[in-house]
Design an enzyme around this catalytic site. Sequence first.
Site, PDB file in Angstrom:
ATOM      1  N   GLY A  46      30.656  -3.209 -20.876  1.00 50.31           N
ATOM      2  CA  GLY A  46      31.512  -4.070 -21.688  1.00 50.31           C
ATOM      3  C   GLY A  46      30.687  -4.722 -22.783  1.00 50.31           C
ATOM      4  O   GLY A  46      29.448  -4.735 -22.720  1.00 50.31           O
ATOM      5  N   GLN A  51      28.464 -11.020 -28.967  1.00 55.14           N
ATOM      6  CA  GLN A  51      27.144 -10.538 -28.510  1.00 55.14           C
ATOM      7  C   GLN A  51      26.421  -9.741 -29.595  1.00 55.14           C
ATOM      8  O   GLN A  51      25.229  -9.476 -29.470  1.00 55.14           O
ATOM      9  CB  GLN A  51      27.283  -9.691 -27.240  1.00 55.14           C
ATOM     10  CG  GLN A  51      27.763 -10.509 -26.033  1.00 55.14           C
ATOM     11  CD  GLN A  51      27.909  -9.654 -24.795  1.00 55.14           C
ATOM     12  OE1 GLN A  51      28.932  -9.015 -24.611  1.00 55.14           O
ATOM     13  NE2 GLN A  51      26.894  -9.631 -23.963  1.00 55.14           N
ATOM     14  N   CYS A  95      24.641  -9.156 -17.632  1.00 55.19           N
ATOM     15  CA  CYS A  95      25.086  -9.456 -18.996  1.00 55.19           C
ATOM     16  C   CYS A  95      24.040  -8.914 -19.967  1.00 55.19           C
ATOM     17  O   CYS A  95      22.839  -9.155 -19.783  1.00 55.19           O
ATOM     18  CB  CYS A  95      25.229 -10.969 -19.173  1.00 55.19           C
ATOM     19  SG  CYS A  95      25.814 -11.443 -20.819  1.00 55.19           S
ATOM     20  N   LEU A  96      24.515  -8.202 -20.982  1.00 52.49           N
ATOM     21  CA  LEU A  96      23.569  -7.626 -21.948  1.00 52.49           C
ATOM     22  C   LEU A  96      22.847  -8.712 -22.741  1.00 52.49           C
ATOM     23  O   LEU A  96      21.792  -8.457 -23.313  1.00 52.49           O
ATOM     24  CB  LEU A  96      24.304  -6.662 -22.884  1.00 52.49           C
ATOM     25  CG  LEU A  96      24.938  -5.450 -22.178  1.00 52.49           C
ATOM     26  CD1 LEU A  96      25.707  -4.592 -23.184  1.00 52.49           C
ATOM     27  CD2 LEU A  96      23.877  -4.614 -21.460  1.00 52.49           C
ATOM     28  N   HIS A 137      34.852 -11.402 -17.583  1.00 50.47           N
ATOM     29  CA  HIS A 137      33.499 -11.667 -18.105  1.00 50.47           C
ATOM     30  C   HIS A 137      33.519 -11.648 -19.638  1.00 50.47           C
ATOM     31  O   HIS A 137      32.951 -12.527 -20.292  1.00 50.47           O
ATOM     32  CB  HIS A 137      32.554 -10.604 -17.540  1.00 50.47           C
ATOM     33  CG  HIS A 137      31.140 -10.663 -18.025  1.00 50.47           C
ATOM     34  ND1 HIS A 137      30.077 -10.920 -17.194  1.00 50.47           N
ATOM     35  CD2 HIS A 137      30.589 -10.465 -19.261  1.00 50.47           C
ATOM     36  CE1 HIS A 137      28.953 -10.903 -17.893  1.00 50.47           C
ATOM     37  NE2 HIS A 137      29.234 -10.615 -19.151  1.00 50.47           N
ATOM     38  N   GLU A 138      34.210 -10.636 -20.209  1.00 47.26           N
ATOM     39  CA  GLU A 138      34.219 -10.498 -21.678  1.00 47.26           C
ATOM     40  C   GLU A 138      35.090 -11.574 -22.338  1.00 47.26           C
ATOM     41  O   GLU A 138      34.731 -12.109 -23.396  1.00 47.26           O
ATOM     42  CB  GLU A 138      34.713  -9.101 -22.083  1.00 47.26           C
ATOM     43  CG  GLU A 138      33.901  -7.933 -21.510  1.00 47.26           C
ATOM     44  CD  GLU A 138      32.415  -8.019 -21.750  1.00 47.26           C
ATOM     45  OE1 GLU A 138      31.981  -8.704 -22.688  1.00 47.26           O
ATOM     46  OE2 GLU A 138      31.658  -7.418 -20.966  1.00 47.26           O
ATOM     47  N   HIS A 141      33.200 -14.599 -22.733  1.00 42.56           N
ATOM     48  CA  HIS A 141      32.320 -14.585 -23.921  1.00 42.56           C
ATOM     49  C   HIS A 141      33.068 -15.084 -25.153  1.00 42.56           C
ATOM     50  O   HIS A 141      32.497 -15.782 -26.006  1.00 42.56           O
ATOM     51  CB  HIS A 141      31.836 -13.159 -24.212  1.00 42.56           C
ATOM     52  CG  HIS A 141      30.587 -12.759 -23.487  1.00 42.56           C
ATOM     53  ND1 HIS A 141      29.399 -13.442 -23.598  1.00 42.56           N
ATOM     54  CD2 HIS A 141      30.323 -11.716 -22.661  1.00 42.56           C
ATOM     55  CE1 HIS A 141      28.463 -12.842 -22.867  1.00 42.56           C
ATOM     56  NE2 HIS A 141      29.005 -11.790 -22.278  1.00 42.56           N
TER      57      HIS A 141
HETATM   58  O1  K1U Z   1      29.292  -8.444 -21.484  1.00 44.50           O
HETATM   59  C1  K1U Z   1      28.241  -7.928 -21.164  1.00 44.50           C
HETATM   60  O2  K1U Z   1      27.200  -8.533 -21.259  1.00 44.50           O
HETATM   61  C2  K1U Z   1      28.230  -6.524 -20.609  1.00 44.50           C
HETATM   62  C3  K1U Z   1      28.127  -6.480 -19.101  1.00 44.50           C
HETATM   63  C4  K1U Z   1      29.516  -6.397 -18.531  1.00 44.50           C
HETATM   64  C5  K1U Z   1      29.689  -6.702 -17.069  1.00 44.50           C
HETATM   65  C6  K1U Z   1      28.874  -6.161 -16.104  1.00 44.50           C
HETATM   66  C7  K1U Z   1      29.083  -6.449 -14.765  1.00 44.50           C
HETATM   67  C8  K1U Z   1      30.126  -7.256 -14.397  1.00 44.50           C
HETATM   68  C9  K1U Z   1      30.927  -7.793 -15.362  1.00 44.50           C
HETATM   69  C10 K1U Z   1      30.721  -7.512 -16.698  1.00 44.50           C
HETATM   70  C11 K1U Z   1      27.297  -5.255 -18.737  1.00 44.50           C
HETATM   71  O3  K1U Z   1      27.664  -4.166 -19.028  1.00 44.50           O
HETATM   72  S1  K1U Z   1      25.811  -5.517 -17.881  1.00 44.50           S
HETATM   73  C12 K1U Z   1      25.211  -3.851 -17.591  1.00 44.50           C
HETATM   74  C13 K1U Z   1      25.954  -3.134 -16.516  1.00 44.50           C
HETATM   75  O4  K1U Z   1      26.696  -3.743 -15.764  1.00 44.50           O
HETATM   76  C14 K1U Z   1      25.787  -1.689 -16.355  1.00 44.50           C
HETATM   77  C15 K1U Z   1      24.933  -0.963 -17.137  1.00 44.50           C
HETATM   78  C16 K1U Z   1      24.802   0.410 -16.968  1.00 44.50           C
HETATM   79  C17 K1U Z   1      25.524   1.058 -16.009  1.00 44.50           C
HETATM   80  C18 K1U Z   1      26.385   0.350 -15.197  1.00 44.50           C
HETATM   81  C19 K1U Z   1      26.514  -1.015 -15.372  1.00 44.50           C
HETATM   82 ZN    ZN Z   2      28.005 -10.650 -20.873  1.00 39.96          ZN
END
Ligand code: K1U
Ligand code: ZN
Length: 172
Positions: A46, A51, A95-96, A137-138, A141
């Site tokens: 996401g 971001q 979270c990225l 989560h998004e 943000h």
């Molecule tokens: O919003 C963001 O920072 C993105 C975030 C979204 C998210 C992840 C987990 C739970 C709720 C929301 C991410 O994508 S973190 C990276 C991640 O979860 C992932 C990366 C590669 C493969 C699988 C998952």
């Molecule tokens: Zn996030």
Amino acid sequence: MSVKPLVLLPDPVLRQVSEPIVSVDEAVRRLAADMLETMYDAPGIGLAAIQVGVPLRMLTIDLSKEEDEEKAPQVFLNPEILHSGDERSIYEEGCLSIPDYYAEVERPAAIRVGYIDLDGARREIEADGLLATCLQHEIDHLNGVLFIDHISKLKRDMVIRKFTKASKRTAV
Ligand code: K1U
Ligand code: ZN
């Protein structure tokens, strides 16, 4: 299309409340394409526009699992939670904007979300499982809320301290 740099904790930009999108034009479609490319590059499941430093109410999601699986990009403009169920679920979120930190967060297990799609059409979806978690989560943000705001103050302060120190090291 281009990969945009990610805004990282403790940048105050992440605390901004994003503005609604007023028209679905070429600039909005270009931003969606850039966000998807940035999300795939990270990689993440996401991304919210803030971001990548853009304070607009847009988010992208793709929950397709394997690299060889066909991509399933979803773009949500002006998303709003219309209803949250009573049941709650716990998911280990990342979270990225807070790289390599994960914590369990409890949220409603099922939600209904209203949004505008890239054709400017008003839509609604029922979400549960990982899609419900990711949408919440998004949408957080878009309101300047981070998943660490849902954990204990002790853990949150530790994470913020760690990322503040790291940002000072890279600023020199
Ligand atoms: O919003 C963001 O920072 C993105 C975030 C979204 C998210 C992840 C987990 C739970 C709720 C929301 C991410 O994508 S973190 C990276 C991640 O979860 C992932 C990366 C590669 C493969 C699988 C998952
Ligand atoms: Zn996030």
